[in-house]
Design an enzyme around this catalytic site. Structure first.
Site, PDB file in Angstrom:
ATOM      1  N   HIS A 257     171.265  39.949  71.843  1.00 21.32           N
ATOM      2  CA  HIS A 257     172.336  40.071  72.835  1.00 21.32           C
ATOM      3  C   HIS A 257     171.760  40.106  74.238  1.00 21.32           C
ATOM      4  O   HIS A 257     170.704  40.710  74.454  1.00 21.32           O
ATOM      5  CB  HIS A 257     173.079  41.402  72.630  1.00 21.32           C
ATOM      6  CG  HIS A 257     174.243  41.295  71.730  1.00 21.32           C
ATOM      7  ND1 HIS A 257     174.140  41.396  70.368  1.00 21.32           N
ATOM      8  CD2 HIS A 257     175.561  41.124  71.995  1.00 21.32           C
ATOM      9  CE1 HIS A 257     175.331  41.281  69.827  1.00 21.32           C
ATOM     10  NE2 HIS A 257     176.213  41.115  70.788  1.00 21.32           N
TER      11      HIS A 257
ATOM     12  N   GLY B 167     170.777  40.939  67.784  1.00 24.05           N
ATOM     13  CA  GLY B 167     171.865  40.060  67.352  1.00 24.05           C
ATOM     14  C   GLY B 167     171.384  38.684  66.903  1.00 24.05           C
ATOM     15  O   GLY B 167     172.076  37.990  66.158  1.00 24.05           O
TER      16      GLY B 167
ATOM     17  N   TYR C 216     176.733  49.530  65.668  1.00 21.79           N
ATOM     18  CA  TYR C 216     176.729  48.223  65.006  1.00 21.79           C
ATOM     19  C   TYR C 216     177.996  48.038  64.196  1.00 21.79           C
ATOM     20  O   TYR C 216     178.524  48.979  63.638  1.00 21.79           O
ATOM     21  CB  TYR C 216     175.492  48.121  64.100  1.00 21.79           C
ATOM     22  CG  TYR C 216     174.888  46.748  64.122  1.00 21.79           C
ATOM     23  CD1 TYR C 216     174.216  46.293  65.246  1.00 21.79           C
ATOM     24  CD2 TYR C 216     175.008  45.885  63.039  1.00 21.79           C
ATOM     25  CE1 TYR C 216     173.677  45.024  65.290  1.00 21.79           C
ATOM     26  CE2 TYR C 216     174.458  44.624  63.076  1.00 21.79           C
ATOM     27  CZ  TYR C 216     173.803  44.199  64.206  1.00 21.79           C
ATOM     28  OH  TYR C 216     173.275  42.937  64.251  1.00 21.79           O
TER      29      TYR C 216
HETATM   30  C1  LCV Z   1     168.769  40.547  78.678  1.00 23.04           C
HETATM   31  C2  LCV Z   1     166.534  40.118  78.529  1.00 23.04           C
HETATM   32  C3  LCV Z   1     166.585  40.341  77.139  1.00 23.04           C
HETATM   33  C4  LCV Z   1     167.819  40.664  76.558  1.00 23.04           C
HETATM   34  N1  LCV Z   1     168.882  40.755  77.357  1.00 23.04           N
HETATM   35  O1  LCV Z   1     159.384  39.056  78.182  1.00 23.04           O
HETATM   36  O2  LCV Z   1     171.475  44.174  67.709  1.00 23.04           O
HETATM   37  S1  LCV Z   1     171.671  45.121  68.794  1.00 23.04           S
HETATM   38  O3  LCV Z   1     172.700  46.093  68.482  1.00 23.04           O
HETATM   39  O4  LCV Z   1     170.426  45.716  69.231  1.00 23.04           O
HETATM   40  C5  LCV Z   1     172.306  44.134  70.167  1.00 23.04           C
HETATM   41  C6  LCV Z   1     172.959  44.940  71.205  1.00 23.04           C
HETATM   42  C7  LCV Z   1     171.133  43.324  70.707  1.00 23.04           C
HETATM   43  O5  LCV Z   1     170.890  42.232  70.208  1.00 23.04           O
HETATM   44  O6  LCV Z   1     170.428  43.854  71.737  1.00 23.04           O
HETATM   45  C8  LCV Z   1     169.269  43.126  72.207  1.00 23.04           C
HETATM   46  C9  LCV Z   1     168.099  43.449  71.334  1.00 23.04           C
HETATM   47  N2  LCV Z   1     166.902  42.879  71.875  1.00 23.04           N
HETATM   48  C10 LCV Z   1     165.861  43.617  72.308  1.00 23.04           C
HETATM   49  O7  LCV Z   1     165.844  44.853  72.241  1.00 23.04           O
HETATM   50  C11 LCV Z   1     164.716  42.857  72.939  1.00 23.04           C
HETATM   51  C12 LCV Z   1     164.649  43.096  74.426  1.00 23.04           C
HETATM   52  N3  LCV Z   1     163.562  42.320  74.992  1.00 23.04           N
HETATM   53  C13 LCV Z   1     162.273  42.640  74.839  1.00 23.04           C
HETATM   54  O8  LCV Z   1     161.898  43.662  74.229  1.00 23.04           O
HETATM   55  C14 LCV Z   1     161.279  41.702  75.449  1.00 23.04           C
HETATM   56  O9  LCV Z   1     161.926  40.941  76.470  1.00 23.04           O
HETATM   57  C15 LCV Z   1     160.664  40.740  74.412  1.00 23.04           C
HETATM   58  C16 LCV Z   1     159.708  41.497  73.468  1.00 23.04           C
HETATM   59  C17 LCV Z   1     161.723  40.006  73.576  1.00 23.04           C
HETATM   60  C18 LCV Z   1     159.847  39.627  75.150  1.00 23.04           C
HETATM   61  O10 LCV Z   1     158.899  40.226  75.971  1.00 23.04           O
HETATM   62  P1  LCV Z   1     158.219  39.345  77.109  1.00 23.04           P
HETATM   63  O11 LCV Z   1     157.120  40.205  77.716  1.00 23.04           O
HETATM   64  O12 LCV Z   1     157.858  38.011  76.564  1.00 23.04           O
HETATM   65  P2  LCV Z   1     160.054  40.066  79.254  1.00 23.04           P
HETATM   66  O13 LCV Z   1     160.321  41.382  78.644  1.00 23.04           O
HETATM   67  O14 LCV Z   1     159.262  40.033  80.514  1.00 23.04           O
HETATM   68  O15 LCV Z   1     161.448  39.346  79.462  1.00 23.04           O
HETATM   69  C19 LCV Z   1     161.622  38.254  80.351  1.00 23.04           C
HETATM   70  C20 LCV Z   1     162.946  38.438  81.071  1.00 23.04           C
HETATM   71  O16 LCV Z   1     163.984  38.340  80.110  1.00 23.04           O
HETATM   72  C21 LCV Z   1     164.816  39.506  80.162  1.00 23.04           C
HETATM   73  C22 LCV Z   1     163.886  40.602  80.662  1.00 23.04           C
HETATM   74  O17 LCV Z   1     164.623  41.675  81.216  1.00 23.04           O
HETATM   75  C23 LCV Z   1     163.076  39.833  81.691  1.00 23.04           C
HETATM   76  O18 LCV Z   1     163.847  39.685  82.840  1.00 23.04           O
HETATM   77  P3  LCV Z   1     163.153  39.738  84.310  1.00 23.04           P
HETATM   78  O19 LCV Z   1     162.241  38.538  84.324  1.00 23.04           O
HETATM   79  O20 LCV Z   1     164.309  39.617  85.243  1.00 23.04           O
HETATM   80  O21 LCV Z   1     162.430  41.065  84.357  1.00 23.04           O
HETATM   81  N4  LCV Z   1     165.275  39.815  78.824  1.00 23.04           N
HETATM   82  C24 LCV Z   1     164.550  39.866  77.703  1.00 23.04           C
HETATM   83  N5  LCV Z   1     165.327  40.178  76.654  1.00 23.04           N
HETATM   84  N6  LCV Z   1     167.964  40.885  75.246  1.00 23.04           N
HETATM   85  N7  LCV Z   1     167.624  40.234  79.279  1.00 23.04           N
END
Ligand code: LCV
Length: 259
Positions: A64, A108, A138
């Site tokens: 998401h 998601g 969820y």
């Molecule tokens: C918005 C993002 C996101 C993102 N949304 O890159 O199933 S439930 O109930 O949980 C449901 C509600 C759901 O699906 O929730 C989302 C669940 N996903 C996560 O918890 C993963 C969140 N993301 C991360 O932990 C990391 O981004 C990962 C490990 C996927 C990738 O890490 P990496 O170091 O490669 P960054 O974290 O630097 O992310 C790059 C940009 O994408 C945004 C993040 O905030 C960042 O933005 P900025 O460049 O503006 O800082 N981003 C990543 N995931 N789900 N935004």
């Protein structure tokens, strides 16, 4: 800006998630493009759909779009949210959908992947189901998709720990059809799609629809459904939910108080 690209290779449609800047987060815009693409390729000439990300990404989808989750006061994963439509569209698509995975599959996005018919993945794929990390309530429909795809013990572990598991574990349990090196996964998946595309599409469509019906054959009392809906609404209004979102945007660990 296009977040999904589309290509047709004979009877095979390839849809590519193409928003690496946000790690293919499932924003309303991305889901809307994916739905439109699925509608466009829903023709008699399409025998298989492949859903993939750009080759060699490290994140297939980050789940998401957390920035689009409501800050409080309503069920954030309610029936009307776009992911529900996407999962249903994949499940009801009349031809098989193959998920071609590279990198991490988060939150998601696991629902999207397990709503597909077959899964082909590179060895670096991981799956994480994260509502307990964000304090998100969820939904039953999401759980049904996941519970239909994996053993209950694994589903509980994934949700309770919110930790990624490696694809090798998912493959050993039969959740994933094939694990293939990154340099051959595209050819492998297209070969698999061509084998399917050469078979009788009416047989395959009817089988898919019937298996979908078998997956839904749980009988639930409406009172239980309503109670669960109420429970989820109250979680959507909780302090923990607000804390989960705040911790994500402030890049820190959340502190949950159970309130
Ligand atoms: C918005 C993002 C996101 C993102 N949304 O890159 O199933 S439930 O109930 O949980 C449901 C509600 C759901 O699906 O929730 C989302 C669940 N996903 C996560 O918890 C993963 C969140 N993301 C991360 O932990 C990391 O981004 C990962 C490990 C996927 C990738 O890490 P990496 O170091 O490669 P960054 O974290 O630097 O992310 C790059 C940009 O994408 C945004 C993040 O905030 C960042 O933005 P900025 O460049 O503006 O800082 N981003 C990543 N995931 N789900 N935004």
């Amino acid at each position: 800006m296009a977040r999904v690209s589309m290509a047709k290779d004979g009877a095979i449609a390839v849809l590519t998630l193409d928003h690496p800047e946000k790690r293919n987060a499932l924003s309303d815009a991305l889901i809307s493009e994916l739905l439109s693409a699925l509608d466009l390729v829903r023709t008699d000439s399409t025998r298989v759909v492949v859903v993939r990300a750009r080759p060699e990404v490290t994140v297939w989808s980050s789940g998401h779009d957390i920035d689009e989750l409501p800050s409080s006061r309503r069920d954030p994963l309610g029936w009307s949210e776009p992911l529900r439509a996407l999962v249903q569209r994949l499940q009801n698509f009349p031809a098989p959908v193959i998920a071609l995975l590279e990198g991490g599959v988060w939150g998601g996005a696991c629902e999207v992947v397990f709503a597909c018919d077959l899964i082909v993945a590179t060895p670096n794929v991981t799956f994480a189901i994260t509502p307990a990390r964000l304090g998100v309530p969820y939904g039953l429909f999401g759980l049904q998709t996941l519970a239909g795809a994996m053993p209950r013990a694994l589903l509980k572990e994934l949700i309770y720990t919110a930790q990624p598991i490696p694809v090798q574990r998912a493959w050993a349990l039969g959740l994933v059809n094939h694990v293939v090196p990154a340099d051959s996964i595209t050819d492998f998946t297209l070969d698999l799609a061509r084998i399917i595309a050469a078979n009788a599409p009416l047989t395959i469509a009817a089988t898919k629809e019937q298996l979908g019906l078998l997956d839904q054959s749980g009988g639930w009392a409406s009172a239980d459904l309503e109670r669960l809906q109420e429970l989820r609404r109250s979680i959507g209004e909780s302090e923990d939910y607000r804390e989960g979102l705040a911790a994500f945007s402030e890049k820190r660990r959340p502190i949950f108080r159970g309130q």
